[in-house]
Write a protein that holds these residues in place. Structure first.
Motif, PDB file in Angstrom:
ATOM      1  N   GLU A  85       0.845  -1.196   0.000  1.00 38.94           N
ATOM      2  CA  GLU A  85       0.000   0.000   0.000  1.00 38.94           C
ATOM      3  C   GLU A  85       0.877   1.242   0.000  1.00 38.94           C
ATOM      4  O   GLU A  85       1.776   1.375   0.840  1.00 38.94           O
ATOM      5  CB  GLU A  85      -0.927   0.012   1.222  1.00 38.94           C
ATOM      6  CG  GLU A  85      -1.981  -1.079   1.204  1.00 38.94           C
ATOM      7  CD  GLU A  85      -2.978  -0.950   2.352  1.00 38.94           C
ATOM      8  OE1 GLU A  85      -2.798  -0.030   3.198  1.00 38.94           O
ATOM      9  OE2 GLU A  85      -3.934  -1.751   2.413  1.00 38.94           O
ATOM     10  N   GLU A 150      -6.101  -1.931  -6.750  1.00 34.65           N
ATOM     11  CA  GLU A 150      -7.115  -0.866  -6.775  1.00 34.65           C
ATOM     12  C   GLU A 150      -6.471   0.449  -6.369  1.00 34.65           C
ATOM     13  O   GLU A 150      -5.387   0.482  -5.764  1.00 34.65           O
ATOM     14  CB  GLU A 150      -8.283  -1.194  -5.833  1.00 34.65           C
ATOM     15  CG  GLU A 150      -7.899  -1.371  -4.384  1.00 34.65           C
ATOM     16  CD  GLU A 150      -9.099  -1.658  -3.494  1.00 34.65           C
ATOM     17  OE1 GLU A 150     -10.211  -1.225  -3.833  1.00 34.65           O
ATOM     18  OE2 GLU A 150      -8.913  -2.293  -2.436  1.00 34.65           O
ATOM     19  N   VAL A 152      -7.657   3.785  -4.276  1.00 30.40           N
ATOM     20  CA  VAL A 152      -8.743   4.137  -3.356  1.00 30.40           C
ATOM     21  C   VAL A 152      -8.687   5.624  -3.012  1.00 30.40           C
ATOM     22  O   VAL A 152      -7.625   6.160  -2.676  1.00 30.40           O
ATOM     23  CB  VAL A 152      -8.633   3.302  -2.055  1.00 30.40           C
ATOM     24  CG1 VAL A 152      -9.745   3.684  -1.084  1.00 30.40           C
ATOM     25  CG2 VAL A 152      -8.681   1.811  -2.378  1.00 30.40           C
ATOM     26  N   LYS A 153      -9.847   6.273  -3.094  1.00 25.09           N
ATOM     27  CA  LYS A 153      -9.965   7.653  -2.629  1.00 25.09           C
ATOM     28  C   LYS A 153     -10.239   7.620  -1.121  1.00 25.09           C
ATOM     29  O   LYS A 153     -11.326   7.252  -0.683  1.00 25.09           O
ATOM     30  CB  LYS A 153     -11.100   8.369  -3.369  1.00 25.09           C
ATOM     31  CG  LYS A 153     -11.341   9.794  -2.893  1.00 25.09           C
ATOM     32  CD  LYS A 153     -12.482  10.444  -3.670  1.00 25.09           C
ATOM     33  CE  LYS A 153     -12.747  11.866  -3.195  1.00 25.09           C
ATOM     34  NZ  LYS A 153     -13.831  12.512  -3.968  1.00 25.09           N
ATOM     35  N   LYS A 160      -4.845   6.165  -2.108  1.00 17.58           N
ATOM     36  CA  LYS A 160      -4.076   4.976  -1.738  1.00 17.58           C
ATOM     37  C   LYS A 160      -3.997   4.018  -2.927  1.00 17.58           C
ATOM     38  O   LYS A 160      -5.010   3.626  -3.493  1.00 17.58           O
ATOM     39  CB  LYS A 160      -4.725   4.263  -0.548  1.00 17.58           C
ATOM     40  CG  LYS A 160      -3.947   3.019  -0.071  1.00 17.58           C
ATOM     41  CD  LYS A 160      -4.764   2.198   0.914  1.00 17.58           C
ATOM     42  CE  LYS A 160      -5.034   2.968   2.194  1.00 17.58           C
ATOM     43  NZ  LYS A 160      -5.773   2.104   3.178  1.00 17.58           N
TER      44      LYS A 160
END
Length: 531
Positions: A85, A150, A152-153, A160
């Motif tokens: 991440e 993915e 990510v907001k 992220k």
């Protein structure tokens, strides 16, 4: 007469450009017309000069003149312990350009970041194929869909990236041109109007310069962005005067018609260095000029045929005649200045008699083939037409007939990607991020076939090595993997590695603050001109 006509036309064009008030102006004699102004699907250095490095920014940026990573549109980022991440904190208050065709209603936010990548990634995204025949060469060729799970907001200013597995070069990859951040709001406006194609011809970014005008194959005009997050640029007007012939570029620089020119012909360098009004910067290039064999097409699917053709090429003569002291023999795909370079690989041996024998053993006689030559000078190959002529003569000596073919630069690259392309194909590469992965995976991974793997070569041993190197954080372990990959590459000969070149950048002495870049980038942020 042709030279004089070109110079007169160029002078007239620049006179018009200078007509706008007494603004501080810099003229760059660029070497080719851009395919368009969307940096996501393009691959040429001239495309990036005209778009990503003038009009756009990225989450992270390379330091000016180097390969270290520094904050860009993201002011900071953190990576989880497992490496899966990466969380970026966006810079607040970043403005998009205002033009005659778009007025933004909001600042940059996480939606723009997610859109910038999902349009390259998700086939059901309406922007995935918004131009006919387009491909996302970098995003696909670098296996980004494999590594990104993915995006990510977290909130308006936090994004992220969630990865399927750790990826050592990921941060550096995100500083590359394809990762430029575009405006979702502008895209939505164009989608509503039904004019998606305008996204590539009327660009909107957050970068230091605002696109103003493009006259096809002649001139591109930009203006400094007054609300640029890093401050307005010292120059008011930036002009790209498109000049494809390197000798004409040199004459225009000597005549004071342009301030900076890239890729001088080796034969012109001494004259440029001797001119008291000019400065000529130089550095070793992070590059490779090579010739790809289409390994799926007979007889080039036979490794011994490939080795024979390579063995018949007098590389030393090519380097002397074409590079004229500004090139060195390339025995590996990566240049010797890059970490993991395998110096134990033996240099290619010029041996026409052994080449003839290999062809005979392979049952290949009276071979006739196309030989592709780039129509433009590049840092890794200043004269591909001349290189082709020399290779043509070398191959004739072993009974191989080569017919030289070429096309306009953008069409040349598109035709070269076709799986049924006939004949060896001259091309090259300047590193994008200082990581070996940018050469090995981008140019010769299995997923890059049809994108930037012009050899259509998919070798499982090579693939396993470079993919493992991506997920290995330790540089010593990565080095060992890449050294082995170079051994496989040389044994299989999917391409003839020709030369690494020194890069020269002549400019008028009134130019202040321009830095040569090891990644082949031409950046004009922070550049000034003396009054």
């Amino acid at each position: 007469m042709k030279l004089m006509t070109t110079l007169l036309a160029a002078s007239a064009m620049l006179a018009l450009a200078a007509g706008a008030a007494q603004a501080k102006q810099l003229v760059f004699c660029s070497e080719a017309s851009p395919a368009h102004f969307d940096p996501g699907p393009t691959t040429g250095g001239n495309d990036f000069d005209a778009s990503s490095r003038t009009i756009y920014n990225r989450l992270v940026e390379f330091e000016k003149g180097g390969t270290a990573i520094e904050p860009g549109l993201a002011e900071s980022w953190t990576t989880s312990e497992d490496g899966k991440e990466i969380t970026f904190k966006l810079r607040p208050g970043v403005k998009f350009h205002t033009t005659s065709y778009f007025t933004p209603t909001r600042d940059l936010n996480a939606d723009d970041v997610i859109f910038s990548f999902e349009r390259q990634w998700k086939e059901d995204n309406p922007w995935f194929a918004y131009l006919e025949g387009m491909t996302w060469d970098y995003f696909q060729g670098m296996d980004m869909p494999k590594y990104i799970k993915e995006i990510v907001k977290v909130d308006d200013l936090t994004v992220k990236f969630v990865l399927n597995e750790p990826n050592a070069p990921m941060i550096a990859n995100l500083a590359m041109d394809f990762a430029s951040i575009v405006s979702k709001e502008y895209a939505d406006q164009l989608a509503a109007s039904g004019d998606l194609a305008a996204f590539s011809t009327q660009p909107i970014g957050t970068g230091p310069f605002v696109f103003s005008d493009y006259q096809l194959d002649t001139v591109i005009r930009y203006q400094a962005f007054p609300e640029y997050w890093a401050g307005k640029q010292p120059i008011d007007d930036l002009i790209f005067a498109i000049t494809t012939d390197p000798s004409v570029r040199a004459q225009r620089l000597l005549a004071g018609e342009c301030d900076i020119m890239p890729y001088p012909a080796p034969a012109d360098i001494a004259q440029l260095q001797a001119d008291p009004n000019l400065t000529v910067l130089e550095q070793e290039g992070l590059n490779i000029g090579y010739m790809s064999y289409n390994t799926t097409e007979p007889p080039f699917d036979n490794v011994n045929v490939r080795k024979a053709l390579s063995m018949a090429v007098d590389k030393a003569a090519i380097i002397e005649a074409v590079y004229q002291g500004a090139g060195q023999d390339a025995k590996n795909l990566i240049p010797p200045t890059m970490w993991s370079y395998n110096n134990n690989i033996p240099a290619d041996k010029y041996d026409p008699e052994a080449a003839k024998k290999l062809l005979e053993e392979a049952g290949v006689t009276n071979l006739t083939t196309d030989l592709w030559a780039m129509p433009v000078s590049r840092p890794y190959n200043p004269n591909a037409q001349r290189v082709a002529e020399l290779i043509q003569a070398d191959w004739a000596a072993i009974g191989v007939t080569a017919n030289i073919v070429s096309y306009e630069w953008t069409e040349y690259r598109e035709r070269g990607k076709q799986p049924d392309r006939k004949g060896p194909f001259q091309i090259g590469w300047t590193g994008d991020n200082g990581d070996p992965d940018n050469f090995f995976a981008t140019l010769f991974s299995c997923s890059a076939i049809g994108v930037s793997n012009y050899s259509s070569w998919c070798n499982q041993e090579f693939e396993d090595l470079i993919q493992k190197a991506k997920t290995t954080p330790d540089q010593a372990e990565r080095t060992a993997l890449y050294e082995k990959a170079q051994e496989v590459f040389k044994a299989e000969e999917p391409a003839l590695t020709l030369a690494h070149s020194k890069v020269f950048m002549p400019m008028n002495k009134r130019v202040i603050g321009f830095k040569m870049d090891p990644l082949g980038i031409h950046r004009f942020d922070g550049v000034d001109v003396a009054e």
